[in-house]
Design an enzyme around this catalytic site. Structure first.
Site, mmCIF file in Angstrom:
data_model
loop_
_atom_site.group_PDB
_atom_site.id
_atom_site.type_symbol
_atom_site.label_atom_id
_atom_site.label_comp_id
_atom_site.label_asym_id
_atom_site.label_seq_id
_atom_site.Cartn_x
_atom_site.Cartn_y
_atom_site.Cartn_z
ATOM 1 N N GLU A 432 -10.759 -30.551 34.702
ATOM 2 C CA GLU A 432 -10.223 -31.824 35.731
ATOM 3 C C GLU A 432 -9.543 -32.719 34.967
ATOM 4 O O GLU A 432 -9.035 -33.788 35.195
ATOM 5 C CB GLU A 432 -11.115 -32.246 36.445
ATOM 6 C CG GLU A 432 -12.639 -32.250 36.055
ATOM 7 C CD GLU A 432 -13.687 -32.779 36.771
ATOM 8 O OE1 GLU A 432 -13.574 -32.987 37.962
ATOM 9 O OE2 GLU A 432 -15.059 -32.770 36.431
ATOM 10 N N ASP A 456 -9.435 -34.835 40.340
ATOM 11 C CA ASP A 456 -9.476 -35.547 39.046
ATOM 12 C C ASP A 456 -8.290 -35.189 38.156
ATOM 13 O O ASP A 456 -7.435 -35.800 37.658
ATOM 14 C CB ASP A 456 -10.675 -35.465 38.019
ATOM 15 C CG ASP A 456 -11.697 -36.299 38.519
ATOM 16 O OD1 ASP A 456 -11.258 -37.795 38.676
ATOM 17 O OD2 ASP A 456 -12.817 -35.922 38.886
ATOM 18 N N CYS A 503 -11.925 -26.087 43.002
ATOM 19 C CA CYS A 503 -12.836 -26.804 44.019
ATOM 20 C C CYS A 503 -12.439 -28.328 44.565
ATOM 21 O O CYS A 503 -13.193 -28.995 45.080
ATOM 22 C CB CYS A 503 -14.664 -26.779 43.434
ATOM 23 S SG CYS A 503 -14.773 -27.748 41.996
HETATM 24 C C1 PEP Z 1 -12.358 -32.807 41.429
HETATM 25 O O1 PEP Z 1 -12.380 -33.938 40.770
HETATM 26 O O2 PEP Z 1 -11.463 -32.136 41.823
HETATM 27 C C2 PEP Z 1 -13.651 -32.541 42.199
HETATM 28 C C3 PEP Z 1 -13.901 -31.522 42.714
HETATM 29 O O3 PEP Z 1 -14.830 -33.321 41.598
HETATM 30 P P1 PEP Z 1 -15.001 -35.072 42.263
HETATM 31 O O4 PEP Z 1 -14.124 -35.031 43.367
HETATM 32 O O5 PEP Z 1 -16.397 -34.672 42.630
HETATM 33 O O6 PEP Z 1 -14.763 -35.690 41.144
HETATM 34 MG MG MG Z 2 -13.845 -34.529 39.593
#
Ligand code: PEP
Ligand code: MG
Length: 573
Positions: A432, A456, A503
């Site tokens: 990320e 991110d 994800c």
């Molecule tokens: C992301 O950064 O894409 C991620 C899945 O984590 P979060 O949204 O919890 O930062």
């Molecule tokens: Mg993230």
């Protein structure tokens, strides 16, 4: 019918009656009247009635918390109740009322004094100030709401009437988590981006949501009939019958079995979850396991971190909800827009570029990391534990992965020395940051899997805060620079034994499934609400055609060209 445009967040639509949530403005007190004009007996009755309403609300909140999160979190509300019924506070408030102070001013004065006292203390005691503020605000809301409304006001967001469309300037993740998805027909906010954590929680609760509508939202009053269309990104005031009818059409049926592309390439379609309540809905929507368990939601809205046993219970619950599937648990990812008051995270000018994710786990919160790893390794040894995979957030350096793996090994050695059942799960890293994408080959060599967090990654590649709607157009996972970072990651995984998933929220957009399959992802994980659409879409994709499509998109230089290549828009968009 009047339509306001925003950013669609949960791809569902709902119709209901509006109610503004203004946590600060709702507490503005009327001017103080002349003490001689105050009817002290009536004010004493109002104070008592408000206390009853708040007590009832706190007990409801306690029961709900016990059911959703656990007994320890629930205990917070018992502490609140002690403040509510504190005899010295009651005595002082009643004395002030008898001297001609209206109930709301008497409450505000006495609680403000107590808050100031606690704030002057050290550590844990200072945190009690937040509990006092919460009790004060509930009392004030109950007092200001007037007859008949006191209970609802004291309960706040947790007790909205059925069919409420909640309007707010912005919502915090804990505001959103308090919503009852059965009661809330939709949410629309002035501020906020699609990948802010409040938006993600709304999506995991399947609450229709449109964020970033801007000041225009203020033109809607309480009590209006509004349709929130999270697919189109529209808020429609006074929708006509045709528009309402569109809401009643539901999404496609769940596909319980695993899916493959038309030419047979298996793609896992998993769910992102933030806690136990989201497991059953994810399974019902046919998710192939969990691709991202955001463990930080076990840590927010409480006074102390969850114990090793509580974490073990939460993880084993996820494993038993998906006995035949993989469950990817992310270690604690706080900081950035996920504050946790009791952790005393540093005050930083740029929290997203500061102490967050694995940096804290390997630094000042190594203790929490160790406790979490103990819970995870114990869970890996349970009956359904072989599906467990664990990943580390916000990795930027190879050394972080090495140190995290060392920490896992040292916890395994401790558990072995104690004679406790344990196993080492599959280990992975989130990609990320641009650093992780550039180093994906080195990460893949050391780990069992990589999982791309596009929320991110887009933020860091494009230098655009994921929660700031003023730069929403830059926070763009379809920008060629982000796509090339994705390609670099999947290519690195392909050259190794590691599997690669996505994800981030991008994975849940069925219009992008072909592109993501073409880029080489083995798993797509998303808010459960879009799992059925994405599964259906995977079945239609031809893997070779998808690879050519991905290559075309990777050759593009602008977002417009990418949209055009994907058949989603004009070249100059
Ligand atoms: C992301 O950064 O894409 C991620 C899945 O984590 P979060 O949204 O919890 O930062
Ligand atoms: Mg993230």
């Amino acid at each position: 019918m009047r339509t306001l445009a925003g950013v669609g967040s949960t791809p569902r639509a709902g119709v209901g009656t509006t109610r503004w949530y203004r946590p600060e403005a709702d507490l503005t007190l009327p001017d103080r009247p002349d003490p001689a004009s105050v009817d002290a007996d009536a004010e004493l009755d109002r104070y008592e009635a408000a206390r009853d309403a708040v007590r009832e609300a706190l007990r409801d909140a306690r029961d709900r918390a016990a059911e959703r999160v656990g007994e320890e979190e629930a205990a917070v509300f018992e502490a609140h109740e002690e403040f509510l019924d504190d005899p010295t506070i009651i005595e002082d408030v009643e004395a002030a009322i008898r001297e001609g102070t209206p109930a709301e001013h008497a409450v505000a004065d006495r609680f403000d004094e107590a808050v100031a006292q606690f704030e002057g203390m050290e550590g844990r005691m200072a945190e009690r100030a937040d509990d006092l503020r919460d009790v004060r605000d509930r009392l004030l809301r109950a007092l200001l709401a007037g007859d008949g409304q006191a209970s609802a006001a004291a309960a706040g967001l947790a007790a909205l009437p059925d069919g409420t469309v909640l309007l707010a300037e912005r919502l915090t993740p804990s505001d959103t988590a308090a919503l009852d998805p059965e009661a809330v027909a939709g949410v629309a906010t002035v501020e906020g981006g699609r990948t802010s954590h409040a938006a993600i929680i709304a999506r995991s609760l399947a609450v229709p949501a449109v964020v970033g509508v801007g000041e225009a939202l203020e033109s809607i009053n309480d009590g209006e009939t509004v349709l929130v269309d999270g697919e189109a990104g529209e808020v429609v005031v006074d929708p006509d019958e045709e528009r309402r009818e569109s809401v009643r059409e539901s999404g496609p049926d769940a596909i319980p079995e695993r899916v493959a592309t038309a030419d047979g390439r298996p793609i896992a379609v998993a769910a992102n979850v933030g806690g136990e309540v989201e497991l059953a809905p994810a399974a019902e929507r046919g998710a192939d396991g969990v691709g991202l368990f955001r463990t930080e939601f076990l840590f927010v809205d409480r006074e102390a971190p969850p114990t090793e046993d509580e974490q073990y219970e939460a993880v084993t619950a996820a494993l038993s909800a998906f006995p035949d599937d993989r469950v990817v648990v992310r270690t604690l990812d706080v900081g950035g827009d996920k504050p946790v008051p009791y952790l005393d995270l540093p005050d930083e000018p740029n929290p997203f570029l500061g102490r967050r994710g694995v940096r804290l786990s390997l630094g000042e919160h190594a203790d929490l990391f160790e406790t979490q790893l103990r819970a995870l390794l114990r869970a890996a040894a349970t009956e359904d534990g072989d599906g467990l995979a664990v990943m580390f957030p916000l990795v930027t350096r190879v050394e972080e992965v090495e140190r995290a793996v060392d920490a896992v090994e040292s916890v395994a050695a401790d558990l072995a020395a104690e004679g406790g059942d344990h196993a080492v799960p599959a280990l992975g890293a989130m990609v990320e940051t641009p650093a992780a994408a550039f180093l994906a080959d080195a990460l893949a060599e050391r780990l069992d899997f990589l999982s791309v967090g596009t929320n991110d990654l887009a933020q860091y590649v494009m230098a655009a805060d994921r929660g700031n709607d003023a730069v929403a157009e830059y926070h763009d996972p379809l920008h060629p620079a982000v796509l090339r970072a994705l390609d670099r990651t999947t290519a690195a995984a392909e050259g190794s034994d590691a599997w690669v998933g996505m994800c981030g929220e991008m994975a849940g957009d069925p219009a992008l499934t072909e592109l993501l399959v073409g880029l080489g992802f083995d798993e797509l994980s998303m808010s459960a609400v879009t799992v059925p659409e994405v599964k259906a879409r995977v079945r239609e994709v031809d893997a070779d055609a998808a690879a050519s499509l991905a290559n075309e998109a990777l050759a593009c230089e602008t977002r417009g060209e990418v949209l055009y290549a994907l058949g989603l828009g004009e070249r100059d968009a």
